[in-house]
Scaffold this motif. Structure first.
Motif, PDB file in Angstrom:
ATOM      1  N   ASP A  87      59.144  26.576 -31.593  1.00  0.00           N
ATOM      2  CA  ASP A  87      59.094  25.267 -30.850  1.00  0.00           C
ATOM      3  C   ASP A  87      60.019  24.811 -30.822  1.00  0.00           C
ATOM      4  O   ASP A  87      59.901  23.691 -29.606  1.00  0.00           O
ATOM      5  CB  ASP A  87      57.590  24.955 -31.929  1.00  0.00           C
ATOM      6  N   LEU A  88      60.788  24.662 -31.001  1.00  0.00           N
ATOM      7  CA  LEU A  88      61.957  23.806 -31.581  1.00  0.00           C
ATOM      8  C   LEU A  88      62.994  24.434 -30.380  1.00  0.00           C
ATOM      9  O   LEU A  88      63.886  23.799 -29.468  1.00  0.00           O
ATOM     10  CB  LEU A  88      63.242  23.589 -33.052  1.00  0.00           C
ATOM     11  N   VAL A  89      63.341  25.679 -30.270  1.00  0.00           N
ATOM     12  CA  VAL A  89      63.645  25.729 -28.663  1.00  0.00           C
ATOM     13  C   VAL A  89      63.283  26.188 -27.650  1.00  0.00           C
ATOM     14  O   VAL A  89      63.659  25.967 -26.748  1.00  0.00           O
ATOM     15  CB  VAL A  89      63.919  27.884 -29.142  1.00  0.00           C
TER      16      VAL A  89
ATOM     17  N   GLY B 205      68.643  30.134 -41.908  1.00  0.00           N
ATOM     18  CA  GLY B 205      70.037  30.470 -42.026  1.00  0.00           C
ATOM     19  C   GLY B 205      70.070  30.802 -40.713  1.00  0.00           C
ATOM     20  O   GLY B 205      68.819  31.355 -39.915  1.00  0.00           O
ATOM     21  N   PRO B 206      71.624  31.204 -39.997  1.00  0.00           N
ATOM     22  CA  PRO B 206      71.345  32.287 -39.105  1.00  0.00           C
ATOM     23  C   PRO B 206      70.686  33.222 -37.880  1.00  0.00           C
ATOM     24  O   PRO B 206      70.028  33.255 -37.488  1.00  0.00           O
ATOM     25  CB  PRO B 206      73.057  31.822 -38.814  1.00  0.00           C
TER      26      PRO B 206
ATOM     27  N   GLU C 180      69.762  24.789 -39.648  1.00  0.00           N
ATOM     28  CA  GLU C 180      69.709  22.983 -40.451  1.00  0.00           C
ATOM     29  C   GLU C 180      69.031  22.651 -39.743  1.00  0.00           C
ATOM     30  O   GLU C 180      69.232  21.548 -40.462  1.00  0.00           O
ATOM     31  CB  GLU C 180      71.639  22.474 -39.487  1.00  0.00           C
ATOM     32  N   TYR C 181      69.146  22.592 -38.918  1.00  0.00           N
ATOM     33  CA  TYR C 181      67.530  21.038 -38.052  1.00  0.00           C
ATOM     34  C   TYR C 181      66.326  21.335 -38.612  1.00  0.00           C
ATOM     35  O   TYR C 181      65.925  20.333 -39.442  1.00  0.00           O
ATOM     36  CB  TYR C 181      67.380  21.160 -36.879  1.00  0.00           C
TER      37      TYR C 181
ATOM     38  N   ARG D 264      76.276  21.566 -26.683  1.00  0.00           N
ATOM     39  CA  ARG D 264      75.090  21.569 -28.050  1.00  0.00           C
ATOM     40  C   ARG D 264      74.724  20.125 -28.059  1.00  0.00           C
ATOM     41  O   ARG D 264      74.518  19.168 -27.791  1.00  0.00           O
ATOM     42  CB  ARG D 264      76.251  21.209 -29.114  1.00  0.00           C
ATOM     43  N   TRP D 265      72.705  20.589 -29.053  1.00  0.00           N
ATOM     44  CA  TRP D 265      72.664  20.062 -28.518  1.00  0.00           C
ATOM     45  C   TRP D 265      71.507  19.225 -30.304  1.00  0.00           C
ATOM     46  O   TRP D 265      71.662  20.410 -30.646  1.00  0.00           O
ATOM     47  CB  TRP D 265      70.521  19.693 -28.056  1.00  0.00           C
ATOM     48  N   ASP D 266      71.852  18.333 -30.471  1.00  0.00           N
ATOM     49  CA  ASP D 266      71.160  17.746 -31.658  1.00  0.00           C
ATOM     50  C   ASP D 266      70.048  17.907 -32.196  1.00  0.00           C
ATOM     51  O   ASP D 266      70.173  17.418 -33.569  1.00  0.00           O
ATOM     52  CB  ASP D 266      71.983  16.806 -32.476  1.00  0.00           C
TER      53      ASP D 266
END
Length: 107
Positions: A13-15, A37-38, A31-32, A95-97
């Motif tokens: 959903d975030l992507v 984790g990665p 993090e968001y 980079r998008w926050d």
């Protein structure tokens, strides 16, 4: 294929909401969301990410998802006007926050 779990749904959903021309690193997404984790985000993307704008998820150094996808990433990045430094995304500029008004509204 593994069934889609709630964490994977949140990642995807975030992507889908990352605006064209912007990116998030795998760690940025974790993090968001405040979980995983990665590596966990990478697992989601490698398993289910084909249906979302996967090229908007990059390594922290601005390199694309996988070495064999570099040319496809570059094509998408150039089409969207993503700031680049050579064959990498310029993370300072792209980079998008996750804080845009569109994301908050759920658009």
């Amino acid at each position: 294929m593994d069934p889609l779990n709630p964490f994977a749904e949140r990642v995807l959903d975030l992507v889908e909401r990352i605006p064209p021309g912007k990116v998030m690193a795998y760690g940025d997404i974790a993090e968001y969301l405040g979980e995983g984790g990665p590596r966990q985000v990478g697992k989601v993307m490698s398993t289910w990410g084909g249906g979302v704008p996967w090229w908007r998820v990059v390594h922290a150094d601005g390199t694309g998802a996988a070495p064999d996808h570099v040319q496809r990433c570059l094509t998408h990045w150039r089409e969207e006007g993503t700031p680049l430094r050579g064959e990498r995304v310029d993370m300072r500029r792209a980079r998008w926050d996750g804080r845009s008004a569109d994301f908050q509204k759920g658009v």
